[in-house]
Design a protein around this motif. Structure first.
Motif, PDB file in Angstrom:
ATOM      1  N   ALA A 120       0.828  -1.204   0.000  1.00  0.00           N
ATOM      2  CA  ALA A 120       0.000   0.000   0.000  1.00  0.00           C
ATOM      3  C   ALA A 120       0.865   1.259   0.000  1.00  0.00           C
ATOM      4  O   ALA A 120       0.551   2.246  -0.683  1.00  0.00           O
ATOM      5  N   TRP A 121       1.945   1.223   0.761  1.00  0.00           N
ATOM      6  CA  TRP A 121       2.835   2.384   0.832  1.00  0.00           C
ATOM      7  C   TRP A 121       3.518   2.624  -0.516  1.00  0.00           C
ATOM      8  O   TRP A 121       3.630   3.767  -0.976  1.00  0.00           O
ATOM      9  N   ARG A 122       3.930   1.559  -1.163  1.00  0.00           N
ATOM     10  CA  ARG A 122       4.560   1.685  -2.486  1.00  0.00           C
ATOM     11  C   ARG A 122       3.571   2.268  -3.494  1.00  0.00           C
ATOM     12  O   ARG A 122       3.926   3.162  -4.276  1.00  0.00           O
ATOM     13  N   SER A 123       2.334   1.806  -3.449  1.00  0.00           N
ATOM     14  CA  SER A 123       1.308   2.302  -4.370  1.00  0.00           C
ATOM     15  C   SER A 123       1.015   3.782  -4.111  1.00  0.00           C
ATOM     16  O   SER A 123       0.827   4.559  -5.053  1.00  0.00           O
ATOM     17  N   ALA A 127       1.664   6.911  -6.712  1.00  0.00           N
ATOM     18  CA  ALA A 127       0.530   7.711  -7.168  1.00  0.00           C
ATOM     19  C   ALA A 127       0.767   9.215  -7.047  1.00  0.00           C
ATOM     20  O   ALA A 127       0.189   9.997  -7.808  1.00  0.00           O
ATOM     21  N   VAL A 128       1.617   9.638  -6.100  1.00  0.00           N
ATOM     22  CA  VAL A 128       1.748  11.077  -5.835  1.00  0.00           C
ATOM     23  C   VAL A 128       3.130  11.651  -6.142  1.00  0.00           C
ATOM     24  O   VAL A 128       3.268  12.871  -6.225  1.00  0.00           O
ATOM     25  N   VAL A 133      11.542  10.830  -8.098  1.00  0.00           N
ATOM     26  CA  VAL A 133      11.472  10.822  -6.639  1.00  0.00           C
ATOM     27  C   VAL A 133      11.011   9.451  -6.151  1.00  0.00           C
ATOM     28  O   VAL A 133      11.512   8.935  -5.151  1.00  0.00           O
ATOM     29  N   PHE A 134      10.066   8.869  -6.867  1.00  0.00           N
ATOM     30  CA  PHE A 134       9.581   7.535  -6.504  1.00  0.00           C
ATOM     31  C   PHE A 134      10.719   6.524  -6.510  1.00  0.00           C
ATOM     32  O   PHE A 134      10.797   5.647  -5.646  1.00  0.00           O
ATOM     33  N   GLU A 135      11.633   6.626  -7.478  1.00  0.00           N
ATOM     34  CA  GLU A 135      12.747   5.685  -7.575  1.00  0.00           C
ATOM     35  C   GLU A 135      13.863   5.989  -6.585  1.00  0.00           C
ATOM     36  O   GLU A 135      14.744   5.173  -6.375  1.00  0.00           O
ATOM     37  N   SER A 136      13.817   7.152  -5.969  1.00  0.00           N
ATOM     38  CA  SER A 136      14.859   7.541  -5.015  1.00  0.00           C
ATOM     39  C   SER A 136      14.563   6.956  -3.637  1.00  0.00           C
ATOM     40  O   SER A 136      13.483   6.421  -3.396  1.00  0.00           O
ATOM     41  N   LYS A 140      11.081   5.910   1.136  1.00  0.00           N
ATOM     42  CA  LYS A 140      10.866   4.609   0.500  1.00  0.00           C
ATOM     43  C   LYS A 140      10.334   3.564   1.472  1.00  0.00           C
ATOM     44  O   LYS A 140       9.556   2.675   1.104  1.00  0.00           O
ATOM     45  N   ARG A 141      10.764   3.653   2.723  1.00  0.00           N
ATOM     46  CA  ARG A 141      10.334   2.660   3.718  1.00  0.00           C
ATOM     47  C   ARG A 141       9.163   3.185   4.539  1.00  0.00           C
ATOM     48  O   ARG A 141       9.066   4.383   4.787  1.00  0.00           O
TER      49      ARG A 141
END
Length: 202
Positions: A120-123, A127-128, A133-136, A140-141
């Motif tokens: 859920a956190w990854r999704s 989404a935002v 930034v998502f790949e950074s 991330k955790r």
């Protein structure tokens, strides 16, 4: 998102995920909608980390433990910002939870699984956040929600409570950030030494 209230609790109160999944509805004191003081209070008394079936006496994935860094049976309280009060009040109403129910439940009403939380956190991040930034490593955790809260308290963010509880949170933040600062300082010192060090002769 169904886990909105869960992630908000980690962020606003600095809870560890294994502490949040162990909470019951009766562990949350929520003021009435018309109360002047809209800060809520959470009672944290148990942690249920995922350790694997082979490591528990019951054969369950989770194991109930005392709080990290606390004496056996010791509890602690965490104040919740009025924004969290609104989120939790709505969450309890939407899920039709009773006092003895787990505050955050899995699909079958049991303990919320770590894999569900991480997915859920990854999704939510995807989404935002912009792709780069998502790949950074930024946020991330799931645990980074707690780190963010402690950092904000250390900086005396308005969302952190004042008074004795606020001082306690800032003290925990300082203790938490000290090892990180040492590692960063050591890395900078090593890098600086490498730049000054003359090259070896061939």
């Amino acid at each position: 998102m169904r886990l909105h209230a869960f992630f908000a609790t980690l962020y606003y109160c600095g809870l560890r995920p294994e502490e949040a999944v162990a909470m019951r509805v009766e562990d949350v004191t929520i003021p009435g909608p018309d109360a002047r003081d809209q800060w809520c209070e959470l009672l944290i008394h148990t942690a249920t980390p995922e350790v694997g079936k082979q490591w528990t006496d019951t054969g369950e994935i989770h194991e109930e433990r005392d709080l990290k860094g606390r004496a056996q049976g010791e509890t602690r309280t965490a104040p919740g910002h009025p924004a969290l009060t609104r989120i939790l009040r709505q969450h309890i109403e939407d899920e039709q939870l009773k006092p003895g129910d787990l505050l955050f439940q899995g699909e079958t009403g049991g303990i919320l699984a770590g894999s569900v939380i991480r997915r859920a956190w990854r999704s939510a991040r995807k989404a935002v956040l912009p792709p780069h930034v998502f790949e950074s490593p930024t946020g991330k955790r799931v645990y980074d929600n707690r780190h963010t809260r402690l950092t904000k308290c250390q900086r005396r963010d308005p969302a952190c409570p004042g008074g004795r509880v606020g001082r306690q949170q800032r003290a925990r933040a300082a203790c938490h950030l000290r090892p990180l600062r040492r590692r960063v300082a050591a890395g900078l010192e090593e890098a600086s030494g490498s730049r000054r060090r003359p090259p070896r002769a061939a």
